[in-house]
Scaffold this motif. Structure first.
Motif, PDB file in Angstrom:
ATOM      1  N   VAL A  69       7.625   6.883  -2.907  1.00  0.00           N
ATOM      2  CA  VAL A  69       7.177   8.292  -2.948  1.00  0.00           C
ATOM      3  C   VAL A  69       7.199   9.003  -1.426  1.00  0.00           C
ATOM      4  CG1 VAL A  69       5.050   9.738  -3.349  1.00  0.00           C
ATOM      5  CG2 VAL A  69       5.873   7.715  -4.906  1.00  0.00           C
ATOM      6  N   ALA A  70       6.948   8.136  -0.456  1.00  0.00           N
ATOM      7  CA  ALA A  70       6.662   8.780   1.063  1.00  0.00           C
ATOM      8  C   ALA A  70       8.066   9.187   1.673  1.00  0.00           C
ATOM      9  CB  ALA A  70       6.246   7.683   1.809  1.00  0.00           C
ATOM     10  N   ASP A  71       9.113   8.478   1.252  1.00  0.00           N
ATOM     11  CA  ASP A  71      10.437   8.846   1.979  1.00  0.00           C
ATOM     12  C   ASP A  71      11.478   8.940   1.047  1.00  0.00           C
ATOM     13  OD1 ASP A  71      10.934   6.186   1.390  1.00  0.00           O
ATOM     14  OD2 ASP A  71      10.917   5.653   3.451  1.00  0.00           O
TER      15      ASP A  71
ATOM     16  N   MET B 247       0.823  -1.156  -0.068  1.00  0.00           N
ATOM     17  CA  MET B 247       0.073   0.134   0.070  1.00  0.00           C
ATOM     18  C   MET B 247       0.842   1.212   0.030  1.00  0.00           C
ATOM     19  SD  MET B 247      -2.941  -1.481  -0.072  1.00  0.00           S
ATOM     20  CE  MET B 247      -4.044   0.019   0.187  1.00  0.00           C
ATOM     21  N   GLN B 248       2.143   1.151  -0.658  1.00  0.00           N
ATOM     22  CA  GLN B 248       3.000   2.367  -0.708  1.00  0.00           C
ATOM     23  C   GLN B 248       3.047   2.733  -2.315  1.00  0.00           C
ATOM     24  OE1 GLN B 248       6.636   1.831   0.943  1.00  0.00           O
ATOM     25  NE2 GLN B 248       5.614   1.075   3.027  1.00  0.00           N
ATOM     26  N   GLU B 249       3.313   4.055  -2.541  1.00  0.00           N
ATOM     27  CA  GLU B 249       3.342   4.248  -4.027  1.00  0.00           C
ATOM     28  C   GLU B 249       5.099   4.153  -4.168  1.00  0.00           C
ATOM     29  OE1 GLU B 249       1.721   8.188  -4.511  1.00  0.00           O
ATOM     30  OE2 GLU B 249      -0.243   7.649  -5.347  1.00  0.00           O
ATOM     31  N   VAL B 250       5.326   4.008  -5.565  1.00  0.00           N
ATOM     32  CA  VAL B 250       6.669   3.819  -5.975  1.00  0.00           C
ATOM     33  C   VAL B 250       6.598   4.510  -7.270  1.00  0.00           C
ATOM     34  CG1 VAL B 250       8.324   2.234  -6.885  1.00  0.00           C
ATOM     35  CG2 VAL B 250       6.939   1.686  -4.938  1.00  0.00           C
ATOM     36  N   ARG B 251       7.779   5.491  -7.399  1.00  0.00           N
ATOM     37  CA  ARG B 251       7.739   6.429  -8.583  1.00  0.00           C
ATOM     38  C   ARG B 251       8.845   5.783  -9.400  1.00  0.00           C
ATOM     39  NH1 ARG B 251       8.457  10.933  -6.180  1.00  0.00           N
ATOM     40  NH2 ARG B 251      10.750  10.801  -6.103  1.00  0.00           N
ATOM     41  N   VAL B 252       8.845   5.957 -10.642  1.00  0.00           N
ATOM     42  CA  VAL B 252       9.816   5.306 -11.476  1.00  0.00           C
ATOM     43  C   VAL B 252      10.507   6.614 -12.130  1.00  0.00           C
ATOM     44  CG1 VAL B 252      10.228   4.057 -13.439  1.00  0.00           C
ATOM     45  CG2 VAL B 252       8.256   3.274 -12.355  1.00  0.00           C
ATOM     46  N   GLU B 253      11.660   6.702 -12.116  1.00  0.00           N
ATOM     47  CA  GLU B 253      12.644   7.911 -12.556  1.00  0.00           C
ATOM     48  C   GLU B 253      13.768   7.320 -13.392  1.00  0.00           C
ATOM     49  OE1 GLU B 253      14.399   9.574  -9.023  1.00  0.00           O
ATOM     50  OE2 GLU B 253      12.451  10.470  -8.186  1.00  0.00           O
ATOM     51  N   SER B 254      13.984   8.257 -14.286  1.00  0.00           N
ATOM     52  CA  SER B 254      15.031   7.738 -15.028  1.00  0.00           C
ATOM     53  C   SER B 254      16.282   8.694 -15.357  1.00  0.00           C
ATOM     54  CB  SER B 254      14.604   7.318 -16.692  1.00  0.00           C
ATOM     55  OG  SER B 254      14.230   8.545 -17.352  1.00  0.00           O
ATOM     56  N   ASP B 255      17.417   8.339 -15.622  1.00  0.00           N
ATOM     57  CA  ASP B 255      18.482   9.299 -16.181  1.00  0.00           C
ATOM     58  C   ASP B 255      19.179   8.419 -17.315  1.00  0.00           C
ATOM     59  OD1 ASP B 255      20.172   7.176 -15.152  1.00  0.00           O
ATOM     60  OD2 ASP B 255      20.332   8.402 -13.187  1.00  0.00           O
ATOM     61  N   PRO B 256      20.146   9.002 -17.925  1.00  0.00           N
ATOM     62  CA  PRO B 256      20.557   8.330 -19.317  1.00  0.00           C
ATOM     63  C   PRO B 256      21.194   6.900 -18.768  1.00  0.00           C
ATOM     64  CG  PRO B 256      21.285  10.693 -19.312  1.00  0.00           C
ATOM     65  CD  PRO B 256      20.565  10.402 -18.036  1.00  0.00           C
TER      66      PRO B 256
ATOM     67  N   GLY C 287       1.198   2.471  -7.804  1.00  0.00           N
ATOM     68  CA  GLY C 287       0.170   2.802  -6.493  1.00  0.00           C
ATOM     69  C   GLY C 287      -0.431   1.565  -6.035  1.00  0.00           C
ATOM     70  N   PRO C 288      -1.042   1.588  -5.097  1.00  0.00           N
ATOM     71  CA  PRO C 288      -1.842   0.464  -4.394  1.00  0.00           C
ATOM     72  C   PRO C 288      -2.863   0.089  -5.133  1.00  0.00           C
ATOM     73  CG  PRO C 288      -2.018   2.407  -2.994  1.00  0.00           C
ATOM     74  CD  PRO C 288      -0.950   2.759  -4.008  1.00  0.00           C
ATOM     75  N   GLU C 289      -3.606   1.088  -5.926  1.00  0.00           N
ATOM     76  CA  GLU C 289      -4.898   0.788  -6.664  1.00  0.00           C
ATOM     77  C   GLU C 289      -4.593  -0.338  -7.786  1.00  0.00           C
ATOM     78  OE1 GLU C 289      -2.773   4.266  -8.034  1.00  0.00           O
ATOM     79  OE2 GLU C 289      -3.811   3.969  -6.062  1.00  0.00           O
ATOM     80  N   PRO C 290      -5.473  -1.047  -7.863  1.00  0.00           N
ATOM     81  CA  PRO C 290      -5.501  -1.938  -8.914  1.00  0.00           C
ATOM     82  C   PRO C 290      -5.382  -1.384 -10.471  1.00  0.00           C
ATOM     83  CG  PRO C 290      -7.578  -2.309  -8.021  1.00  0.00           C
ATOM     84  CD  PRO C 290      -7.017  -1.262  -7.131  1.00  0.00           C
ATOM     85  N   VAL C 291      -5.905  -0.418 -10.699  1.00  0.00           N
ATOM     86  CA  VAL C 291      -5.810   0.062 -11.996  1.00  0.00           C
ATOM     87  C   VAL C 291      -4.994   1.340 -11.992  1.00  0.00           C
ATOM     88  CG1 VAL C 291      -7.419   1.186 -14.002  1.00  0.00           C
ATOM     89  CG2 VAL C 291      -8.372  -0.567 -12.223  1.00  0.00           C
TER      90      VAL C 291
END
Length: 144
Positions: free
Chosen positions: A84-86, A67-76, A112-116
């Protein structure tokens, strides 16, 4: 059977036409072999896309289960997954052996935690080749 008169010189060897035909056949055969070899750039891009697809699916499952959001980040150099939280990293980043251009959706990618999820498409580009990783939000990420 050809007979030679006494005292005449007999020429042994191939004619110029025969040599040219053999060289043409060898050139044609080597051209076909080269065309049938796989492109190493395409193979590398396929491996990176498959690794990223698996990591996106794992990140999606992790976000749902914790139930935690994970953000995807990129660099070259690669793509990393950040809580996302910490702001701490989640798992190992997907590293690129060469510089690859990544096209992201404007809103970014947050698992995120939502299924869609919102419809998401990532494009990996390298040396004129590209691979798309996408999901319609309901199904898994796919490489095309």
């Amino acid at each position: 059977m050809r007979t030679w008169a006494a005292g005449s010189k007999r020429h042994v060897g191939f004619t110029l036409l025969e040599l040219l035909v053999v060289l043409f056949i060898l050139g044609l055969a080597s051209g076909l072999v080269v065309q049938s070899l796989p492109d190493p750039r395409a193979q590398m891009l396929d491996r990176i896309a498959a690794a990223l697809q698996a990591k996106l699916e794992a990140g999606r499952a992790y976000a749902r289960s914790t139930m935690q959001e994970v953000r995807v980040e990129s660099d070259p150099q690669g793509i990393r997954f950040v809580h996302v939280a910490d702001g701490r990293l989640w798992g190992e980043p997907v590293l690129f052996p060469v510089e690859i251009e990544v096209s992201w959706p404007q809103q970014g990618v947050i698992l995120g935690p939502e299924p869609v999820l919102p419809r998401t498409e990532l494009v990996l580009s390298y040396s004129g080749l590209s691979r798309r990783i996408l999901t319609d939000g309901w199904g898994p990420f796919e490489v095309r």
